[in-house]
Each structure stands twice: as C-alpha cells, then as structure tokens.
Design a protein around this motif. Structure first.
Motif, PDB file in Angstrom:
ATOM      1  N   SER A   1      -1.331  -1.863   1.579  1.00  0.00           N
ATOM      2  CA  SER A   1      -0.182  -1.030   1.235  1.00  0.00           C
ATOM      3  C   SER A   1      -0.278  -0.457  -0.172  1.00  0.00           C
ATOM      4  N   ASP A  39       1.844   2.079   7.991  1.00  0.00           N
ATOM      5  CA  ASP A  39       1.622   0.707   7.549  1.00  0.00           C
ATOM      6  C   ASP A  39       2.410  -0.241   8.453  1.00  0.00           C
ATOM      7  N   GLU A  40       1.968  -1.469   8.533  1.00  0.00           N
ATOM      8  CA  GLU A  40       2.688  -2.488   9.315  1.00  0.00           C
ATOM      9  C   GLU A  40       2.876  -2.037  10.751  1.00  0.00           C
ATOM     10  N   THR A  99       5.005 -10.007   6.670  1.00  0.00           N
ATOM     11  CA  THR A  99       3.839  -9.182   6.346  1.00  0.00           C
ATOM     12  C   THR A  99       4.170  -8.042   5.392  1.00  0.00           C
ATOM     13  N   SER A 100       5.433  -7.556   5.388  1.00  0.00           N
ATOM     14  CA  SER A 100       5.728  -6.357   4.592  1.00  0.00           C
ATOM     15  C   SER A 100       5.591  -6.577   3.109  1.00  0.00           C
TER      16      SER A 100
HETATM   17 MG    MG Z   1       1.366  -4.390   3.205  1.00  0.00          MG
END
Ligand code: MG
Ligand code: ADP
Length: 888
Positions: free
Chosen positions: A35, A123-124, A315-316
């Motif tokens: 990220s 993302d994610e 996970t974020s």
């Molecule tokens: Mg990430």
C-alpha cells in the motif's frame, strides 16, 4: 532488511511500463509494502503522466496511508499525495498519487472515464467489496479504449478463484517476504458460568481477553512486571525507516481482534486497570476513532503496546512489531436479506482464511504466537473464505451508480463473480421504483441521482425534496422550483443522519423524548433539534452526553448536512437557506417516495410491534413519532443480533394514508371464524399490508354467499340436503353427457358444484342459515324440461326387469351403471338387462347375504355355468333359500 515488495520492483515497473501488459496481480503478505512502497515506486520511477489512484476498502486506511506516504515523500498530505473519501477530499492539481475509497472511484467512473488517471491500483482486493468488484470490471473495460491506463490488483491473500483468468493477460507477482513461525493455540469456546443472580451466562469476551493476556504477557515477555524495562535498551536505537524503506524492529506489540467499538472500549478499560498490563500502553483502533487516536495506535515509536482493534487491523492497517495476537474469532458483518429487504448487522464467525491473516500478523518481525478464543474442532467447521459482498449486500447502490453504458449496471458489467439473479432483480426493481430507470434504461433522474455520493434512496429523497418527480421535472425543475414541496435542506439533514451511525447514545432512551414535539412528522425533527442544540454547545462531549447525544456523531451529521446542502445546491437543487423553517410534512412525503417498500402499520396502541409491507414485522422505538399516528414509513429496518434477533424500525416518518397512491380496498365481507358468520369488514390495503380494517357497514350479500360457499366447499360445514340422491342425480346427468352426446346434456363438474353451493348459500350470512336449504331445486335448474325428461327415460333411477322385479340402477362417476340383486330376484331374467338407450347393465349377482358373488355383463352365460357352481357352494349354507330357479 528491505521491505519485501522491493524484490519485485523491476518486474513491476516492466509490467506497467510502455512495453508491458499493463496489468499486474501482486500478492504479498501484510506489511510488505504494497500500500505504501508500490505506489511510491510507481510515482517516482513509473514514468506515469497522469495520476496514480490507489483504491482502498476503508476510509481510515485511505486517510492514514496518504498521510504516511506523503511523509515518506517529504511533503504534506494534499500536495503530491492526497486522498478522497466520502465527503472529504484532500488533493490538489499537483497531486499525483491519490488514495480513494472504492465508493469514490465508483462515482468517478459514473461521471467520466478517468481522464487524467494513468494507473489504478486495487488494494486489499481480497475483501471483495462490491464497489471494488464493479469498479475493476469497469476499469478493465476502459483499458480497451485507453492504451495508457494501467491496472494493478493487490492483496495479502489472492485465493480468489478465477481472478488471474479474469485479469488475463496479466503478470502475476508474488513476494513472500520473510515469515516467521506463529504458534497457534486454541482457548476453546467461552465457558458458561452462573452469575450472581444464579443465571447461566457466558463469560464476556473482554474478560476472556484479560485472562489470556494475563497468562501470555508473563510467559512471552519474560515475566517482567514492567514490559518496558525489558525493551527499553533496544528501543533506544529505533528509527523509522522512512528513507530506506527498511523494516526495523520496534518495541513489541500485542494485537487483539474484537468485533466492534463497544467490546474494544470494555477491553481497554479492563486492561488499563489490570496490574498484569502494567508498562503496556493500551490503544484502541477502529474506524470511528478520531485520527489522533488512530495514529497513536499504529505509530512505530514508543514502548510496548497492546492494540485492541476491529478487523481494520487484519490487513488494511499495518502495525509493526506484533508478537502476540489474541483473536476473538468474530467480526461484525453487514448483510442484506434480499428476500425481506432487511439490512442486518450481525456478529459472525470469521472464515479460516481471515483467521490465518490475523494469526500471520504475529510473525512478521520474529516468531510469534496467536491465541484463538474458540476450539480447534470448531475451527475446522468454519467457512474457508469470507463471502464476497456481491453475495451478501444490497446491490442497489452499486447498480444505481452506473448510468454510463445505458442499461442499469450489473447486467452489462464485467463481473469476476456475478450477483444472483434474484438480488440483481430486486436492485433493479428498487431503481425503477425510485425513477432512476425506466424500461431498464437510465433516466435523466437516474443520471442526476448517480452523481450524488449517496445510496439511490437518499438521492431520490433529495430529488423529491426539491419537488422533482419525472424526467420532465428535472429538465425544467433544476432551474424552476416548486416551493410548496420544497424541503431540500430538511432532506439533506435526513440523509446526513441516515449516512451516519445515529446521533443518539445507545442508552439515550427517554432522554430523546425532550426533543420530540407533538405534531412532528418525522423522527428527523427531534434529531434536528438535538444536533442544533449540540452545535450551540460546540459539540462538547460532556454537554451532549447529558442530553443523550453522541457528540462525535452529531458533529459528523452536521458536517455531512452542510456538505450535502452545498452539493445539492451545486447540482441545481434549490437550497438557499441554512436557516429554514422545518417543513415536516413535505419531508415526510419525500421520505415516503424514497422508502415506499418500508411502509408499516402499528399493531395496536399498546405495543411497539408493527407490521411492514412484505409480511415483515418490526419494533418501533419508544420515542418515535410513528407512535403519534398509525401508518408510517421506516427509513432504517435493521435486524440486530443481541440476546435475540430484533428488527428495529428507526428514523420513521408519519404517513397520511391518502398519500399512499396504490391503496386499494378489499370487499366488504369477510368470514369470521369466531362467530362462524360472514361479517361486514372493509380492508384498506397497501400491497400486502393491511393499512386499515373496519367492522360493520353495508354487508355485500352476494359476496357473503360466495364466502359461505367457500366454507362449505372447504369442508367446514355440510348442506344436509346435499345427500346421496343428489350425488346420484349428478352421476346420471354426467353418464348421459358422456354416453349420449346427441342429448346435449351438460356435464356437471367441480366449478358447477361450486356454483350450485354458492346459489344455495345466496343471501345468507351464517352456516346455520344455509344448513337446511334445499339443493335439488337449484340443481334442477341446470336442465331444461326436455333434458329432464330424457334423464328420466335414458338414465332411469329404477327399471323393471323381465321377471317383473323393480331394480334400482346405480350410477357412479367413472363406472358403468349397474344393478345389484340377490340371485333369487334374478330368476327368470334370461338376458343381461339393458338401459333404454341400449347400454347393457353390469349385473352384480349377490349371495343371500347381499355380497356380490359374481359381477357380469353376460347373464345368459352365468345361468349356463356360474349358477351351478354358486348353487353347489351356497345351497348347503343357505338351505332355506330357493335354489331351484334358473334363467330358463
Ligand atoms: Mg496494505
Ligand atoms: P502492506 O500494504 O503490504 O500490508 P504497507 O505498505 O502498509 O504494507 O506497510 C509497509 C511498512 O510501512 C509497514 O511495515 C510499516 O513499517 C510502514 N507503515 C505503513 N503504514 C504506516 C503508518 N500509517 N504509520 C507508520 N508506519 C507505516
């Protein structure tokens, strides 16, 4: 130690470079730099002309990542690096890297074709949010027209079936990074204990977390009383790896996963007071937390820390240095029950894949441990993966935001995994009801609605609040206005409240009452007064608390309200006053238009229970304005799991039944089981919802007869005179209708029977009245005089046999007519008797005990052989009977 994604940097740049396939799929564990480092590398070395957009499922992550990466780039957020989440954007013309939520991207896609964007990174992606799924499909479509657009899909786990094929052609990049072993242990299910009132109760989750931590902190971290002593030395040399992108060690972290803010608060309270956690800083982390609190939780500096988080930390959001994970194994999940149209927020067990992710958080910087608050056996029975949103949430918002491309979204879209037909159908129907589509095509109104960053219902609410209904209205009405219906500001406020989490304290209860006034049209009026008061007090926490108001939520509602007003104004809806007279009735009407499928009626004065359209039930709040009337509409219908499942009806508006255009009245007669009578009763219906019923009035006699007939036919009562002879008569008629068509006898079928019963019941209201009524006269009307005469001659009830015996002829549906006689009464009848029409009768020849001995259509043959046998068998048994006769 370099951040793992740097291993694949060259391949990444090549794939997204001018010679590459322009699509990558990147899998790397949490904390490896997806990220942050990936966007930064592309920004600095990717040679992109336009903006890089990074799509995040969560607002909190978009904001935090933008801040962090801006810092890495040596600038402030909003300059080179920015972000955009709903109602809030911090970017400028100079911005080249922007973190957005999937909702924002979806709106950009609805408005244009991502002009000025060179690269979109999802993302994610494993979270499989509906908006991401849809947006990915759209961006892939756009790529076909735009050679300069690059796409990346990133995730910590890419066990998403079919994703690689879906992205074809694409380059798959994997970076395992360094992973240390994580020892997983199972604490088993919560124990049930007797509480101080003697009731069995499950141990609450924060107490369990406390017990686990008490044990583990000692074991893992050396039994030192003050953890910081242990780490103080190493801690001194910590430096954030901003420039070098180095992953450097930091003080140990413990990560606790809980379902929501409430459980988090309880746990934080407990840990702050517990001696075993001495020396450990305790930080909550969840979406609704203020930014400073969020930063405090994730910052690298500082000593040992316990972070108590929701699944945002799964996970974020990267937290470094995690050595121990305590996992409650549950998360709050939004779902949408397609069939009932109810949103639900339930605490659900996370999948095995999610549990794996959570455990993995402990093995990033060294060997770690994870304690799961469930049993190993139960673990094996859990779902392997989370269901993607497309399979569990309301599709209307996503589908409705897609006017581009003509038809409602969903159908024409490129789906990784399409929605179920039923769910899609419901979403389309809602859009049609709201006027966003007509004949499957997006209307002008739909286009305007899609431009609002709101659920289509809210967008419809805003349009209606400006007095706009049809496409024509929109074209002319955006300039002109219909002042009597105008309540745009009110609608903006209602939408603002509905967007948020509610402005009231969970336990506000009766406190809310003082903001309610007699004659209010909707619950938004009390909300408005409350937010106004909170605002006058500067949204101070203490002052608000005393009034039962949540200061933070009230402030947010106010901010959203102002943003929506600006937005509405920007889009030509007439809202030019922030100070306005609350136009409650107009708002209630607009709310009804947007929530027609949530109309409800109270069951009685005494209860909070209600019936809703669609055969649903729900419970009002004690202070709701809905209790001032009878019919209402509920903007929020939410099933919440607590001790039991309750469907809460919130944010209601009163409705005058005259406003319900599709009302219809059922006829004025109805069966009353209690009195076994037909009573006069009118029902006013809205769909399948009884809005009103009225006893008495004029009884519809014709209908009463039909209703009684239904009762009779259902076997609830019998007509005494509908006896065997009636059935025989019908059988005779039907026999002739079948065998002698030349007589044109009408067959009497099921429908005719009903008709006869109805005729018999005509004019009556009770079963008692009809019980003794004559049936034959009504039946007789089926036949003309001629037909009646034919019936007597061709299908007689009795006939005289050759020996003078008068015998009854039997008729039965599906059988041939027959006579049935003791053999002695047949002596002298040589041949098989025939009906006048020429059909031979079946003869049932009976023994003296009336039992048929033989059934035949050949009487002559019987006399020749059968009779001898009969005599042999029976003469001895029945010596008094005459056995001498014969056909001769
Ligand atoms: Mg990430
Ligand atoms: P991924 O997206 O692969 O999970 P990130 O790019 O979020 O990984 O994180 C890479 C590293 O960047 C983390 O290990 C952490 O050191 C650092 N980092 C990321 N976000 C933050 C933040 N908000 N504050 C401090 N450090 C951060």
């Amino acid at each position: 130690m370099r951040l793992p994604v740097l291993e694949v940097k060259e391949e990444l740049l090549r794939a997204l470079g001018p010679e590459g396939v322009r699509r990558v799929l990147l899998k790397a564990p949490t904390g490896s730099g997806k990220s942050t480092v990936v966007p930064k590398v592309l920004l600095e070395e990717g040679g992109m002309e336009g903006m890089i957009v990074v799509v995040q499922p969560r607002r909190i992550a978009a904001r935090m990542l933008a801040e962090y990466v801006a810092g890495l780039c040596g600038s402030r957020v909003g300059e080179l690096v920015g972000y955009a989440v709903r109602f809030e954007k911090t970017y400028s013309e100079r911005t080249q890297l922007v973190y957005v939520t999937d909702g924002v991207l979806q709106r950009w896609l609805a408005e244009g074709e991502l002009e000025g964007v060179s690269c979109v990174l999802f993302d994610e992606f494993h979270e499989r949010r509906l908006a991401s799924d849809l947006a990915l499909g759209r961006v892939l479509d756009l790529q076909e027209k735009r050679a300069d657009l690059r796409v990346g899909v990133m995730s910590a786990t890419l066990e998403v079936a079919g994703l690689e094929e879906f992205l074809e052609p694409c380059v798959l990049l994997e970076s395992e990074g360094r992973r240390y072993p994580v020892e997983v242990s199972y604490a088993g299910a919560a124990e049930r204990k007797r509480n101080r009132f003697g009731r069995m109760e499950e141990e609450v989750v924060w107490e369990r977390v406390g017990r686990v931590l008490k044990e583990e902190l000692g074991v893992l971290f050396g039994g030192q009383e003050r953890g910081e002593l242990l780490f103080a030395g190493k801690n001194a040399g910590f430096r954030q790896g901003a420039e070098s992108n180095m992953l450097e060690a930091c003080a140990p972290r413990v990560l606790v996963f809980l379902p929501g803010a409430f459980e988090i608060r309880k746990t934080v309270d407990l840990l702050e007071r517990a001696s075993f956690a001495n020396g450990w800083e305790v930080c909550p982390l969840y979406s609704g937390l203020n930014p400073a609190g969020q930063r405090a939780a994730v910052r690298r500096e500082g000593g040992p820390r316990i972070i108590v988080a929701t699944n945002v930390a799964e996970t974020s959001i990267t937290i470094d240095g995690v050595r121990l994970v305590v996992d409650s194994g549950v998360a709050r999940q939004a779902r949408f029950d397609v069939r009932r149209g109810i949103d639900s927020l339930t605490v659900e067990k996370i999948s095995r894949a999610a549990a794996e992710q959570r455990a993995g958080r402990a093995g990033r910087t060294g060997p770690g441990k994870c304690v799961r608050l469930w049993s190993e056996g139960e673990h094996g029975r859990r779902l392997a993966f989370e269901l993607p949103e497309v399979a569990r949430v309301d599709l209307a918002a996503a589908v409705g935001s897609w006017p581009a491309g003509g038809g409602a979204a969903g159908r024409g879209s490129r789906w990784l995994e399409g929605p179920e037909e039923e769910a899609l159908g419901r979403a389309e129907k809602l859009l049609e009801d709201l006027g966003a589509t007509g004949d499957g095509v997006v209307t002008e109104a739909g286009r305007v609605m899609a431009g609002f960053p709101l659920h289509p219902r809210m967008a419809a609410l805003l349009l209606r609040s400006a007095g706009l209904r049809s496409d024509d209205d929109i074209e002319s009405g955006l300039q002109s206005r219909a002042p009597d219906l105008d309540c745009v500001a009110e609608a903006c406020f209602a939408a603002a409240v509905l967007q948020g989490e509610g402005i009231w304290d969970k336990r506000a209860g009766k406190l809310r009452e003082r903001f309610v006034e007699e004659g209010d049209w909707s619950d938004f009026e009390a909300d408005w007064r409350a937010v106004s008061v909170a605002r006058e007090n500067g949204f101070r926490v203490e002052g608000c608390k005393a009034l039962g108001i949540q200061a933070k939520n009230a402030r947010e509602a106010w901010q959203t309200f102002e943003q929506l007003c600006r937005m509405a104004k920007g889009r030509g809806l007439a809202v030019d006053r922030v100070r306005f007279e609350w136009n409650g009735e107009a708002l209630a009407r607009a709310v009804l238009a947007a929530f027609r499928d949530r109309v409800g009626v109270r069951l009685s004065e005494a209860t909070l229970a209600c019936r809703l359209v669609g055969k649903r039930r729900g419970k009002l709040e004690e202070t709701s304005v809905a209790r001032q009337g009878w019919v209402f509409v509920a903007c929020e219908v939410t099933e919440v799991e607590g001790k039991e499942m309750v469907t809460h009806l919130r944010s209601c508006a009163r409705v005058e039944k005259e406003w319900l255009e599709e009302l219809f009245t059922t006829d004025g007669a109805e069966w009353d089981e209690a009195t076994k009578k037909v009573v006069a009763r009118k029902r006013v219906m809205f769909g399948d919802l009884v809005v009103e019923q009225e006893e008495g009035g004029e009884l519809n006699r014709e209908l009463a007869g039909e209703i009684l007939a239904e009762q009779v036919l259902a076997g609830k009562a019998q007509l005494k005179n509908w006896d065997g002879s009636v059935e025989r008569w019908i059988a005779r008629v039907n026999f002739l209708a079948g065998t002698m068509p030349e007589l044109e006898m009408p067959a009497i079928g099921e429908e005719d029977r009903k008709f006869v019963v109805a005729q018999v019941c005509e004019g009556a209201v009770s079963l008692k009245e009809v019980k003794n009524r004559e049936v034959k006269p009504v039946l007789g009307e089926f036949l003309s005089e001629m037909q009646k005469a034919s019936l007597e001659s061709y299908a007689p009830e009795k006939m005289s046999l050759a020996n003078g015996v008068n015998s009854r002829v039997n008729y039965k549906e599906g059988e041939e007519p027959w006579i049935e006689e003791k053999v002695q009464r047949l002596y002298g009848v040589k041949e098989t008797p025939e009906l006048p029409g020429g059909q031979a009768l079946v003869v049932k020849i009976c023994a003296p005990n009336q039992r048929p001995w033989q059934v035949t259509k050949d009487l002559e043959g019987f006399w020749q052989s059968g009779f001898g046998q009969m005599k042999k068998d029976l003469a001895g048994r029945y010596p008094k009977h005459d056995w001498g006769g014969s056909g001769g």
